[in-house]
Design a protein around this motif. Structure first.
Motif, PDB file in Angstrom:
ATOM      1  N   UNK A  41       0.839  -1.206   0.000  1.00  0.00           N
ATOM      2  CA  UNK A  41       0.000   0.000   0.000  1.00  0.00           C
ATOM      3  C   UNK A  41       0.873   1.254   0.000  1.00  0.00           C
ATOM      4  N   UNK A  42       1.921   1.237   0.832  1.00  0.00           N
ATOM      5  CA  UNK A  42       2.834   2.380   0.883  1.00  0.00           C
ATOM      6  C   UNK A  42       3.560   2.541  -0.451  1.00  0.00           C
ATOM      7  N   UNK A  43       4.023   1.431  -1.021  1.00  0.00           N
ATOM      8  CA  UNK A  43       4.706   1.493  -2.315  1.00  0.00           C
ATOM      9  C   UNK A  43       3.780   2.084  -3.379  1.00  0.00           C
ATOM     10  N   UNK A  44       2.514   1.679  -3.351  1.00  0.00           N
ATOM     11  CA  UNK A  44       1.550   2.158  -4.337  1.00  0.00           C
ATOM     12  C   UNK A  44       1.277   3.647  -4.250  1.00  0.00           C
ATOM     13  N   UNK A  45       1.504   4.235  -3.096  1.00  0.00           N
ATOM     14  CA  UNK A  45       1.294   5.681  -2.934  1.00  0.00           C
ATOM     15  C   UNK A  45       2.260   6.496  -3.798  1.00  0.00           C
ATOM     16  N   UNK A  46       3.344   5.869  -4.244  1.00  0.00           N
ATOM     17  CA  UNK A  46       4.378   6.589  -4.985  1.00  0.00           C
ATOM     18  C   UNK A  46       4.369   6.285  -6.477  1.00  0.00           C
ATOM     19  N   UNK A  47       3.339   5.572  -6.947  1.00  0.00           N
ATOM     20  CA  UNK A  47       3.239   5.281  -8.373  1.00  0.00           C
ATOM     21  C   UNK A  47       3.291   6.564  -9.198  1.00  0.00           C
ATOM     22  N   UNK A  48       4.100   6.534 -10.245  1.00  0.00           N
ATOM     23  CA  UNK A  48       4.202   7.693 -11.133  1.00  0.00           C
ATOM     24  C   UNK A  48       5.291   8.678 -10.760  1.00  0.00           C
ATOM     25  N   UNK A  49       5.883   8.531  -9.571  1.00  0.00           N
ATOM     26  CA  UNK A  49       6.961   9.450  -9.196  1.00  0.00           C
ATOM     27  C   UNK A  49       8.196   9.160 -10.054  1.00  0.00           C
ATOM     28  N   UNK A  50       8.975  10.185 -10.366  1.00  0.00           N
ATOM     29  CA  UNK A  50      10.066  10.026 -11.337  1.00  0.00           C
ATOM     30  C   UNK A  50      11.260   9.233 -10.810  1.00  0.00           C
ATOM     31  N   UNK A  51      11.973   8.645 -11.764  1.00  0.00           N
ATOM     32  CA  UNK A  51      13.237   7.969 -11.465  1.00  0.00           C
ATOM     33  C   UNK A  51      14.366   8.991 -11.542  1.00  0.00           C
ATOM     34  N   UNK A  52      15.173   9.022 -10.493  1.00  0.00           N
ATOM     35  CA  UNK A  52      16.383   9.846 -10.484  1.00  0.00           C
ATOM     36  C   UNK A  52      17.490   9.010  -9.869  1.00  0.00           C
ATOM     37  N   UNK A  53      18.585   8.848 -10.585  1.00  0.00           N
ATOM     38  CA  UNK A  53      19.695   8.053 -10.061  1.00  0.00           C
ATOM     39  C   UNK A  53      20.150   8.635  -8.728  1.00  0.00           C
ATOM     40  N   UNK A  54      20.213   7.793  -7.703  1.00  0.00           N
ATOM     41  CA  UNK A  54      20.595   8.248  -6.362  1.00  0.00           C
ATOM     42  C   UNK A  54      19.431   8.776  -5.566  1.00  0.00           C
ATOM     43  N   UNK A  55      18.215   8.768  -6.158  1.00  0.00           N
ATOM     44  CA  UNK A  55      17.050   9.300  -5.464  1.00  0.00           C
ATOM     45  C   UNK A  55      16.623   8.432  -4.291  1.00  0.00           C
ATOM     46  N   UNK A  56      16.462   9.070  -3.127  1.00  0.00           N
ATOM     47  CA  UNK A  56      16.086   8.355  -1.910  1.00  0.00           C
ATOM     48  C   UNK A  56      14.647   8.610  -1.486  1.00  0.00           C
ATOM     49  N   UNK A 246      -7.614 -11.233 -29.922  1.00  0.00           N
ATOM     50  CA  UNK A 246      -6.407 -10.615 -29.379  1.00  0.00           C
ATOM     51  C   UNK A 246      -6.829  -9.729 -28.222  1.00  0.00           C
ATOM     52  N   UNK A 247      -6.640 -10.241 -27.033  1.00  0.00           N
ATOM     53  CA  UNK A 247      -7.096  -9.517 -25.842  1.00  0.00           C
ATOM     54  C   UNK A 247      -6.073  -8.468 -25.432  1.00  0.00           C
ATOM     55  N   UNK A 248      -6.559  -7.428 -24.782  1.00  0.00           N
ATOM     56  CA  UNK A 248      -5.692  -6.382 -24.239  1.00  0.00           C
ATOM     57  C   UNK A 248      -5.964  -6.294 -22.748  1.00  0.00           C
ATOM     58  N   UNK A 249      -4.893  -6.142 -21.981  1.00  0.00           N
ATOM     59  CA  UNK A 249      -5.034  -6.145 -20.527  1.00  0.00           C
ATOM     60  C   UNK A 249      -4.491  -4.858 -19.916  1.00  0.00           C
ATOM     61  N   UNK A 250      -4.972  -4.563 -18.725  1.00  0.00           N
ATOM     62  CA  UNK A 250      -4.567  -3.351 -18.012  1.00  0.00           C
ATOM     63  C   UNK A 250      -4.303  -3.720 -16.559  1.00  0.00           C
ATOM     64  N   UNK A 251      -3.223  -3.170 -15.985  1.00  0.00           N
ATOM     65  CA  UNK A 251      -2.887  -3.406 -14.590  1.00  0.00           C
ATOM     66  C   UNK A 251      -3.449  -2.303 -13.709  1.00  0.00           C
ATOM     67  N   UNK A 252      -4.216  -2.677 -12.710  1.00  0.00           N
ATOM     68  CA  UNK A 252      -4.873  -1.713 -11.829  1.00  0.00           C
ATOM     69  C   UNK A 252      -3.841  -0.924 -11.028  1.00  0.00           C
ATOM     70  N   UNK A 253      -4.034   0.386 -11.020  1.00  0.00           N
ATOM     71  CA  UNK A 253      -3.145   1.290 -10.285  1.00  0.00           C
ATOM     72  C   UNK A 253      -3.918   1.986  -9.163  1.00  0.00           C
ATOM     73  N   UNK A 254      -3.181   2.662  -8.301  1.00  0.00           N
ATOM     74  CA  UNK A 254      -3.819   3.382  -7.213  1.00  0.00           C
ATOM     75  C   UNK A 254      -4.810   4.419  -7.739  1.00  0.00           C
ATOM     76  N   UNK A 255      -5.982   4.484  -7.125  1.00  0.00           N
ATOM     77  CA  UNK A 255      -6.990   5.465  -7.515  1.00  0.00           C
ATOM     78  C   UNK A 255      -7.911   5.011  -8.635  1.00  0.00           C
ATOM     79  N   UNK A 256      -7.644   3.848  -9.221  1.00  0.00           N
ATOM     80  CA  UNK A 256      -8.494   3.349 -10.306  1.00  0.00           C
ATOM     81  C   UNK A 256      -9.865   2.930  -9.786  1.00  0.00           C
ATOM     82  N   UNK A 257     -10.877   3.103 -10.622  1.00  0.00           N
ATOM     83  CA  UNK A 257     -12.208   2.560 -10.387  1.00  0.00           C
ATOM     84  C   UNK A 257     -12.656   1.894 -11.686  1.00  0.00           C
TER      85      UNK A 257
END
Length: 293
Positions: A41-56, A246-257
């Motif tokens: 749940x905590x990890x999911x709160x940060x979905x979409x945050x940018x990657x920065x080398x060395x980012x803590x 040909x099916x298409x799939x989607x992975x549920x993210x935080x805030x999805x309904x």
């Protein structure tokens, strides 16, 4: 002398217990499954945050910065590099069915696939235990990926367990989604008694309560369909067979309904639910994989 030996032994045992207690992370007495749920749940709160080398964190991360940040919230201090995290905790041996939520997934690097260079956090297995989702900080930011994506499949090295093992009864219940025919027909499983059906070419087909399904071979073992047909479980418990598409799939993210996902892919909520064998009372979970077309 015997009483003295007993006293010394008792003191040594007490000392060992104190040391072990001192090494327990904060919240170590909690149910590890609940801790794992909280980690995801905590990890999911940060979905979409940018990657920065060395980012803590908390505004940007690199892969180990992300795992360190999330686990530190729960009293677990991980090593800061992927090569060191590949030695944290203990190794998880065996197939995917041995994994549990919150395990650290170790991948090879971009250049050298056999040398640890990336990490993620295990979320869940798919319904047939042949793939799993994990959350991680990669070049595109914090996201959820699948182990069957070629880049990660080619670089999968192993798994490390940081949390205590889930209690045996919970671990068994969590991974027991496929049953033998004897178990199914006994009526003592989570699968409905009438879920064993005759499908194409009179092959037995098992439809599970979560909407997943598999064929049953002559030896009673499950195997994947050949792709010639799609079997769709309806919300009312009935099922139908269609030509494969040909099916298409989607992975549920935080805030999805259901409404947001349906709108995103231009389908009705009713169609979305029907494609996935769900109904309006169904609950979306982070990392679920939904068919959208």
């Amino acid at each position: 002398m015997k009483p003295l030996r007993l006293l010394v032994s008792a003191l040594l045992l007490c000392f060992a217990a104190c040391v072990a207690a001192a090494q327990e992370p904060a919240g170590g007495q909690e149910n590890p499954r609940k801790v794992a749920d909280a980690i995801i749940k905590e990890a999911g709160r940060h979905l979409g945050k940018p990657y920065v080398y060395g980012g803590n964190g908390p505004e940007s991360f690199d892969c180990t910065g992300f795992t360190c940040f999330v686990f530190r919230k729960f009293g677990y201090n991980l090593s800061r590099t992927s090569s060191d995290q590949a030695h944290d905790g203990r190794e998880v041996k065996g197939g995917y069915d041995k994994l549990q939520k919150g395990d650290i997934i170790i991948f090879g690097g971009r250049v050298n696939k056999k040398t640890p260079g990336h990490v993620g956090i295990f979320i869940a297995l798919d319904s047939l235990k042949q793939s799993f989702t994990f959350i991680h900080a990669c070049n595109s930011g914090v996201t959820i990926s699948h182990i069957d994506e070629p880049y990660y499949a080619q670089r999968f090295i192993g798994v490390r367990r940081i949390l205590p093992d889930f209690p045996p009864e919970e671990r068994e219940r969590a991974r027991k989604s496929h049953f033998s025919l004897t178990e199914l027909l006994s009526g003592k499983t989570g699968a409905a008694r009438d879920s064993v059906l005759n499908a194409v070419q009179e092959r037995p087909l098992v439809l599970f309560p979560d909407g997943s399904w598999a064929f049953v071979g002559a030896d009673g073992k499950y195997f994947e369909p050949d792709g010639a047909r799609d079997f769709i479980l309806n919300a009312d418990g009935t099922w139908r067979s269609e030509e494969a598409t040909t099916a298409e799939y989607y992975t549920v993210r935080g805030g999805d309904t259901f409404q947001k996902i349906a709108r995103k892919f231009g389908v009705s909520v009713e169609s979305l639910l029907e494609m996935n064998g769900l109904n309006k009372r169904s609950v979306l979970r982070l990392g679920d994989r939904l068919r959208v077309r």
